[in-house]
Design an enzyme around this catalytic site. Sequence first.
Site, PDB file in Angstrom:
ATOM      1  CE  LYS A  13      -2.020  -1.098   3.914  1.00 49.77           C
ATOM      2  NZ  LYS A  13      -1.161  -2.290   4.177  1.00 49.77           N
ATOM      3  NE  ARG A  90      -4.316  -1.538  10.063  1.00 46.90           N
ATOM      4  CZ  ARG A  90      -3.360  -1.001   9.535  1.00 46.90           C
ATOM      5  NH1 ARG A  90      -3.201   0.386   8.955  1.00 46.90           N
ATOM      6  NH2 ARG A  90      -2.298  -1.763   9.201  1.00 46.90           N
ATOM      7  NE  ARG A 129       7.350  -2.627   6.116  1.00 49.96           N
ATOM      8  CZ  ARG A 129       6.015  -2.379   6.258  1.00 49.96           C
ATOM      9  NH1 ARG A 129       5.237  -1.962   5.407  1.00 49.96           N
ATOM     10  NH2 ARG A 129       5.324  -2.863   7.269  1.00 49.96           N
ATOM     11  NE  ARG A 163       5.924  -0.263  10.345  1.00 42.96           N
ATOM     12  CZ  ARG A 163       5.024  -0.504   9.585  1.00 42.96           C
ATOM     13  NH1 ARG A 163       4.690  -0.111   8.626  1.00 42.96           N
ATOM     14  NH2 ARG A 163       3.958  -1.067  10.527  1.00 42.96           N
ATOM     15  NE  ARG A 174       2.065  -5.206  11.459  1.00 46.64           N
ATOM     16  CZ  ARG A 174       3.196  -4.874  10.904  1.00 46.64           C
ATOM     17  NH1 ARG A 174       4.445  -5.309  11.344  1.00 46.64           N
ATOM     18  NH2 ARG A 174       3.549  -4.074   9.712  1.00 46.64           N
TER      19      ARG A 174
HETATM   20  P1  ADP Z   1       2.230  -1.744   3.276  1.00 48.37           P
HETATM   21  O1  ADP Z   1       2.278  -0.313   3.042  1.00 48.37           O
HETATM   22  O2  ADP Z   1       1.161  -2.364   2.558  1.00 48.37           O
HETATM   23  O3  ADP Z   1       2.282  -2.328   4.533  1.00 48.37           O
HETATM   24  P2  ADP Z   1       4.797  -1.763   1.753  1.00 48.37           P
HETATM   25  O4  ADP Z   1       4.467  -0.805   0.450  1.00 48.37           O
HETATM   26  O5  ADP Z   1       5.455  -1.106   2.950  1.00 48.37           O
HETATM   27  O6  ADP Z   1       3.394  -2.233   2.419  1.00 48.37           O
HETATM   28  O7  ADP Z   1       5.708  -2.808   1.185  1.00 48.37           O
HETATM   29  C1  ADP Z   1       6.042  -3.830   2.056  1.00 48.37           C
HETATM   30  C2  ADP Z   1       7.653  -4.394   1.704  1.00 48.37           C
HETATM   31  O8  ADP Z   1       7.485  -5.176   0.400  1.00 48.37           O
HETATM   32  C3  ADP Z   1       8.250  -3.073   1.457  1.00 48.37           C
HETATM   33  O9  ADP Z   1       9.780  -3.551   1.793  1.00 48.37           O
HETATM   34  C4  ADP Z   1       8.340  -3.088  -0.091  1.00 48.37           C
HETATM   35  O10 ADP Z   1       9.554  -2.506  -0.793  1.00 48.37           O
HETATM   36  C5  ADP Z   1       7.985  -4.440  -0.729  1.00 48.37           C
HETATM   37  N1  ADP Z   1       6.938  -4.727  -1.718  1.00 48.37           N
HETATM   38  C6  ADP Z   1       6.189  -3.749  -2.064  1.00 48.37           C
HETATM   39  N2  ADP Z   1       5.241  -4.269  -3.055  1.00 48.37           N
HETATM   40  C7  ADP Z   1       5.924  -5.171  -3.524  1.00 48.37           C
HETATM   41  C8  ADP Z   1       5.637  -6.182  -4.670  1.00 48.37           C
HETATM   42  N3  ADP Z   1       4.587  -6.044  -5.701  1.00 48.37           N
HETATM   43  N4  ADP Z   1       6.465  -7.252  -4.689  1.00 48.37           N
HETATM   44  C9  ADP Z   1       7.658  -7.417  -3.852  1.00 48.37           C
HETATM   45  N5  ADP Z   1       7.976  -6.683  -2.861  1.00 48.37           N
HETATM   46  C10 ADP Z   1       7.093  -5.403  -2.674  1.00 48.37           C
HETATM   47  P1  ADP Z   2       1.048  -2.238   7.738  1.00 50.87           P
HETATM   48  O1  ADP Z   2       0.253  -1.678   6.722  1.00 50.87           O
HETATM   49  O2  ADP Z   2       2.451  -2.494   7.363  1.00 50.87           O
HETATM   50  O3  ADP Z   2       0.421  -3.037   8.836  1.00 50.87           O
HETATM   51  P2  ADP Z   2       0.492   0.314   9.290  1.00 50.87           P
HETATM   52  O4  ADP Z   2       1.720   1.522   9.163  1.00 50.87           O
HETATM   53  O5  ADP Z   2      -0.471   0.746   8.433  1.00 50.87           O
HETATM   54  O6  ADP Z   2       1.277  -0.910   8.949  1.00 50.87           O
HETATM   55  O7  ADP Z   2       0.077   0.362  10.685  1.00 50.87           O
HETATM   56  C1  ADP Z   2       1.206  -0.063  11.669  1.00 50.87           C
HETATM   57  C2  ADP Z   2       0.170  -0.113  13.010  1.00 50.87           C
HETATM   58  O8  ADP Z   2      -0.447   0.952  13.480  1.00 50.87           O
HETATM   59  C3  ADP Z   2      -0.720  -1.053  12.805  1.00 50.87           C
HETATM   60  O9  ADP Z   2      -0.418  -2.350  13.301  1.00 50.87           O
HETATM   61  C4  ADP Z   2      -1.725  -0.514  14.223  1.00 50.87           C
HETATM   62  O10 ADP Z   2      -1.458  -0.990  15.432  1.00 50.87           O
HETATM   63  C5  ADP Z   2      -1.580   0.853  13.836  1.00 50.87           C
HETATM   64  N1  ADP Z   2      -2.698   1.401  13.033  1.00 50.87           N
HETATM   65  C6  ADP Z   2      -2.377   2.059  11.793  1.00 50.87           C
HETATM   66  N2  ADP Z   2      -3.689   2.439  11.032  1.00 50.87           N
HETATM   67  C7  ADP Z   2      -4.455   2.049  12.019  1.00 50.87           C
HETATM   68  C8  ADP Z   2      -5.957   2.003  11.858  1.00 50.87           C
HETATM   69  N3  ADP Z   2      -6.733   2.614  11.129  1.00 50.87           N
HETATM   70  N4  ADP Z   2      -6.677   1.612  12.786  1.00 50.87           N
HETATM   71  C9  ADP Z   2      -6.060   1.033  14.103  1.00 50.87           C
HETATM   72  N5  ADP Z   2      -4.645   0.827  14.135  1.00 50.87           N
HETATM   73  C10 ADP Z   2      -3.893   1.550  12.935  1.00 50.87           C
END
Ligand code: ADP
Ligand code: ADP
Length: 219
Positions: A13, A90, A129, A163, A174
């Site tokens: 995302k 979420r 990541r 992170r 998660r």
């Molecule tokens: P999210 O915001 O949904 O948690 P991220 O955009 O941070 O996810 O992506 C998670 C990890 O996977 C990052 O290290 C990113 O570089 C990698 N990543 C994102 N999209 C892809 C993909 N299509 N294929 C392989 N790795 C990816």
């Molecule tokens: P990722 O997509 O990689 O799981 P985020 O950066 O979106 O990570 O979220 C990290 C953490 O922040 C989540 O595991 C949760 O604890 C909190 N968080 C983020 N967005 C929300 C939301 N909309 N509602 C509740 N908790 C959230």
Amino acid sequence: MNIILFGPPGAGKGTQAKRLQKSRGLIQLSTGDMLRAAVAAGTEYGKKAKEIMEKGELVPDEVVINIISDRLEEDDVKNAPGVIFDGFPRTVAQAEALDKMLAEKGMKLDAVIVLDVDDDALVERITGRFTCAKCGKGYHEKFERPKVEGVCDECGSTEFTRRADDNEETVRQRLEAYHAQTAPLIEYYEKAGIVKRVDGMASIDEVTRQIEQVLDSLS
Ligand code: ADP
Ligand code: ADP
Ligand code: ZN
């Protein structure tokens, strides 16, 4: 145009939101980033959120709803061609609050883009990541390395961070929270007829291509 980038942790995302921000001028609204900023600043709700985030659980709905509501009032957001919700909503309660907020502001959701990715791939993505400490550009040990080893492509910084919650144990928690509390939202938005599915297992460039195609079909 206002969209939700929807998917489990590690689905891509943030990576895709940053690309759309550049290509279309949409503003990325990541509740995760905003919460981490509050934790780093040591604000009142940052202190409460820290422990919850480290456990991989969801912070209370009212906290994130207030964060988003305040952010939607800021000038850069108001003047942008649209926003990308990343990691919000979420829960069903958050989705309902968002509908209400948007209606009050005369805004609407154009699409909910769902990135489908298998759980095993998510664990690999999250544990590999890392992020530029200066500009926030995301990377992956295997899938998206900096062009020059140890140097950020975007800003040239040589400092990177990981992170606290990107470890295997917290990732499992998660994912559990995602499947139990967040995935049911797909049905909520199916009812509104705005869900668009994208193959999140494809390469980063291919996912971008599919999302751009969806957005082109909307305008
Ligand atoms: P999210 O915001 O949904 O948690 P991220 O955009 O941070 O996810 O992506 C998670 C990890 O996977 C990052 O290290 C990113 O570089 C990698 N990543 C994102 N999209 C892809 C993909 N299509 N294929 C392989 N790795 C990816
Ligand atoms: P990722 O997509 O990689 O799981 P985020 O950066 O979106 O990570 O979220 C990290 C953490 O922040 C989540 O595991 C949760 O604890 C909190 N968080 C983020 N967005 C929300 C939301 N909309 N509602 C509740 N908790 C959230
Ligand atoms: Zn950088």
